[in-house]
Write an enzyme that holds these catalytic residues in place. Sequence first.
Site, mmCIF file in Angstrom:
data_model
loop_
_atom_site.group_PDB
_atom_site.id
_atom_site.type_symbol
_atom_site.label_atom_id
_atom_site.label_comp_id
_atom_site.label_asym_id
_atom_site.label_seq_id
_atom_site.Cartn_x
_atom_site.Cartn_y
_atom_site.Cartn_z
ATOM 1 N N HIS A 171 -2.898 -8.527 12.185
ATOM 2 C CA HIS A 171 -4.444 -7.892 12.506
ATOM 3 C C HIS A 171 -5.326 -8.292 11.491
ATOM 4 C CE1 HIS A 171 -4.648 -3.779 10.494
ATOM 5 N NE2 HIS A 171 -3.362 -3.850 10.719
ATOM 6 N N ASP A 189 -4.365 -3.917 4.027
ATOM 7 C CA ASP A 189 -3.728 -3.341 5.231
ATOM 8 C C ASP A 189 -4.930 -3.956 6.333
ATOM 9 O OD1 ASP A 189 -2.860 -2.730 7.686
ATOM 10 O OD2 ASP A 189 -3.148 -0.521 7.160
ATOM 11 N N GLU A 191 -6.166 -3.458 16.073
ATOM 12 C CA GLU A 191 -4.956 -2.976 15.797
ATOM 13 C C GLU A 191 -5.002 -1.244 15.409
ATOM 14 O OE1 GLU A 191 -1.147 -1.837 13.519
ATOM 15 O OE2 GLU A 191 -3.377 -1.892 12.752
ATOM 16 N N GLU A 192 -5.903 -1.207 14.604
ATOM 17 C CA GLU A 192 -6.038 0.322 13.885
ATOM 18 C C GLU A 192 -6.285 1.447 15.120
ATOM 19 O OE1 GLU A 192 -5.205 1.038 11.019
ATOM 20 O OE2 GLU A 192 -5.331 -0.650 9.817
ATOM 21 N N ASP A 248 2.613 -7.192 8.664
ATOM 22 C CA ASP A 248 1.846 -5.987 8.306
ATOM 23 C C ASP A 248 2.441 -5.665 7.081
ATOM 24 O OD1 ASP A 248 -0.170 -3.893 8.712
ATOM 25 O OD2 ASP A 248 0.436 -3.675 10.790
ATOM 26 N N HIS A 280 -4.424 2.689 3.007
ATOM 27 C CA HIS A 280 -5.627 3.418 3.535
ATOM 28 C C HIS A 280 -6.357 3.918 2.703
ATOM 29 C CE1 HIS A 280 -4.947 3.333 8.384
ATOM 30 N NE2 HIS A 280 -4.306 1.886 7.633
#
Length: 345
Positions: free
Chosen positions: A63, A176, A206-207, A229, A313
């Site tokens: 992604h 990410d 995707e998130e 990922d 994140h």
Amino acid sequence: MVDWDLMQKVIEAPGVTGYEFMGIRDVVIEALKDYVDEIKVDKLGNVIAHKKGNGPKIMIAAHMDKIGVMVNHIDNNGYLHIVPVGGVDPRTLVAQRIRFFGEKGEVYGVVGHIPPHLQKPEDRKKAADWDTIVVDVGADKKEEVEEMGIRIGTVGEFAPAFTRLNENRFATPYLDDRICLYAMIETARALESHEADIYFVASVQEEVGLRGARVASYAIDPEIGIAMDVTFAKQVGDKGKIVPELGKGPVMDVGPNINPKVRAFAEEVAKKYEIPLQVEASPRPTGTDANIMQINREGMATAVLSIPIKYMHSQVELTDARDVDNTIKLAKHFLEELKPMDLTP
């Protein structure tokens, strides 16, 4: 070895969830266009690059969207109030820089922090939240912010901050999933002879619900789907629950989201080419594009190929270039070796 310049370009290109067209999409197309037979963008914004073959049809998805923020209020003192786009922890924003994409170009802001001298003792124990965070873009009133091109709905992301820690380790926002997107691009560029019919998908959104992979899977209808990922690496505070380590190679899950025959084949390839491969137990859905790929139409044989990172994140996600390099090698050899196979578990 990794191409540090291309890798940093892929990581830093703009592309908050739903706004991938702001930068990263063009970077992906430019990087892949000379290495595939066809490349297109679908109505949701996925980049789908096809390398034709007569063997098994396989979709590789990484992604390209980022978590970020959106302006939902501008107060009379010129401060921006923001809400998250995807899984942003507000505690990670304090004293950080944010890059906004306004109507007149990029605008940088800072999430200020009240000095401890000015705080009450009880307030020093409180964590920041979305009700207390404001962004300072250097304005003194609302009209000045609007003159900069910032409006309600303007999106922003963590400001670029690529940092080499040593020869192999580096930290930056948005590993990410930009580090796996980079690995997917390099895999496509490195491929030599292959029998498989391969679709490389730089997926969107995707998130916020695996949306890009859902529509791409339906359109392509592959037999095999591999999500690339990131995953968690051992780090401070994990209480011994996390197994993968930095520098020990890529990671592949085992569990109900994973087709055992696809994973076993990947393991054979890793052994053949002496590529270190770590294992991760995933008793539940993996939280990747493989979730939705697995239940596409009448079902798909799925697996997840991951690069381990620390501090997911956050603005200091950290990984090891050796793991990136070995991920590219494994993906390349997997695709070159892939032949028709019985995929029934």
